[in-house]
Design a protein around this motif. Structure first.
Motif: not given
Length: 303
Positions: A29-35
Motif C-alpha cells: 500500500r505504501i510504495v504504491q502511494s509513492l508511485g
C-alpha cells in the motif's frame, strides 16, 4: 556496531513506521502511494479468503507466490501453480501447515522469473536518507542466502536507488533513524519493488565486517553466501585450509571470513569474501568452494 543515529529516543511515530513498512500488506500500500511499481497481486485476511482470491487470480496466470504478512527470511513463503495436479485449495492447505491459525493475513503476487533481485541498503539520519551500498541478492528456496556487492552495472540501477530514496524520505518523515534495505526484482529494463527490511540485515552485518576487518579504506567488493559443502570437515579444519591457501591473510587481495560456526548446527557454511576488486573476490570464492566442497548454484532467483 554503531548505535542507530537517533538524536532523541524514538517515539510511537517511528515505531509505527517500522511496523507498517515491515508488514508486507502495508508495504504494498505504501510504495504504491509513492508511485513505485509492484507485482500484480492482493491480500487475504483468512485462509478461506486466500483460497477464493488466489483461485480467481490464477485463472489467467501461471503461478503466484504467497507470503505471510509478518515474516522474515522467506519463512512461510510458497509458490502455488495454476497447472499443478493438485487444486489451488489443496496446494494452499498443504503449504499453510505449521503456520499460526490466527495471523495477520497473507499477500499473494504473480511469481515472476526475475533476471536478478538487487537490493539497495540505506541509512536514515536527521539529515535524511543516504545510500550505503547496493548488491545483487542470492536466493535459494525463496529465501535470502547472500549477496554480491556492488550490484552489476545496469541502466535500471539509478531508478532503484531513486526508489530507495523515496522510501527513505517516507521513513524520515515518520522520525525513523537507522538502516533499511529495499529489495527489487528485475525483468529486462523494468523492475518491481518486493519488500523492505527496516532493520539490520545479513547484508548490513557483512558490510560492517568488511569495514572492520579490511585494510584502511575498507573493501570495495564483497560477496557472502550460505551454502552446503563437505560434511566431513570440521570448522577448525576449514579455517586451517583457508589459512594454508592464503585466504585468511589480512593483507591478501581477497580475504575469506567464515561468519559463523553454523556448520555443526545446520550443516551449512556461512561465509564472506572481501576484496578490492570484483575479479579477485570471484576467484577467491571459487577457491573457497573447492576447498570446502561447495557445489555451484545459479546467482539469479525469483521471488
Amino acid at each position: 556496531m554503531p548505535v542507530l543515529p537517533y538524536s532523541t529516543p524514538p517515539d510511537e511515530t517511528a515505531l509505527q513506521a517500522v511496523r507498517l513498512l515491515n508488514s508486507k500488506i502495508n508495504f504494498r500500500r505504501i510504495v504504491q502511494s509513492l508511485g513505485l511499481p509492484i507485482a500484480a497481486g492482493g491480500q487475504a485476511a483468512t485462509a478461506a479468503e486466500l483460497v477464493a482470491k488466489l483461485s480467481e487470480f490464477l485463472q489467467n496466470r501461471q503461478s503466484a507466490i504467497v507470503k505471510p504478512d509478518l515474516s522474515g527470511g522467506g519463512w512461510g513463503s510458497t509458490v502455488i501453480h495454476a497447472d499443478a495436479a493438485e487444486p489451488v485449495a489443496h496446494q494452499l492447505t498443504r503449504a499453510l501447515v505449521g503456520q499460526p491459525e490466527r495471523c495477520n493475513g497473507w499477500v499473494f503476487e504473480e511469481f515472476l522469473p526475475f533476471d536478478a533481485v538487487p537490493s539497495v541498503q540505506m541509512l536514515v539520519t536527521d539529515e535524511g536518507p543516504s545510500e550505503l551500498f547496493g548488491g545483487d541478492q542470492r536466493v535459494e528456496d525463496l529465501s535470502w542466502a547472500g549477496m554480491v556487492t556492488p550490484a552489476a552495472d545496469r541502466p535500471v540501477q539509478e531508478r532503484l536507488v531513486k526508489a530507495a530514496f523515496m522510501v527513505g524520505d517516507w521513513l524520515h518523515g515518520y522520525s525513523y533513524r537507522g538502516v533499511f534495505g529495499l529489495d527489487c526484482g528485475l525483468l529486462g529494463d523494468s523492475y518491481v519493488v518486493t519488500e523492505a527490511n527496516v532493520r539490520r540485515t545479513g547484508a548490513t552485518h557483512v558490510a560492517e565486517l568488511a569495514r572492520r576487518l579490511g585494510p584502511p579504506g575498507g573493501f570495495g567488493h564483497w560477496r557472502c553466501d550460505t551454502r552446503r559443502g563437505r560434511l566431513d570437515l570440521s570448522f577448525e579444519t576449514a579455517v586451517r585450509r583457508l589459512d594454508r591457501a592464503g585466504l585468511g591473510d589480512h593483507n591478501a587481495p581477497a580475504r575469506v571470513i567464515l561468519t559463523t560456526d553454523a556448520h555443526i548446527q545446520e550443516g551449512v557454511w556461512r561465509y564472506a569474501v572481501l576484496g578490492q576488486d570484483g575479479e579477485c573476490v570471484a576467484e577467491a570464492e571459487q577457491q573457497l568452494h573447492e576447498l570446502l566442497g561447495i557445489r555451484p548454484r545459479s546467482a539469479a532467483g525469483s521471488r
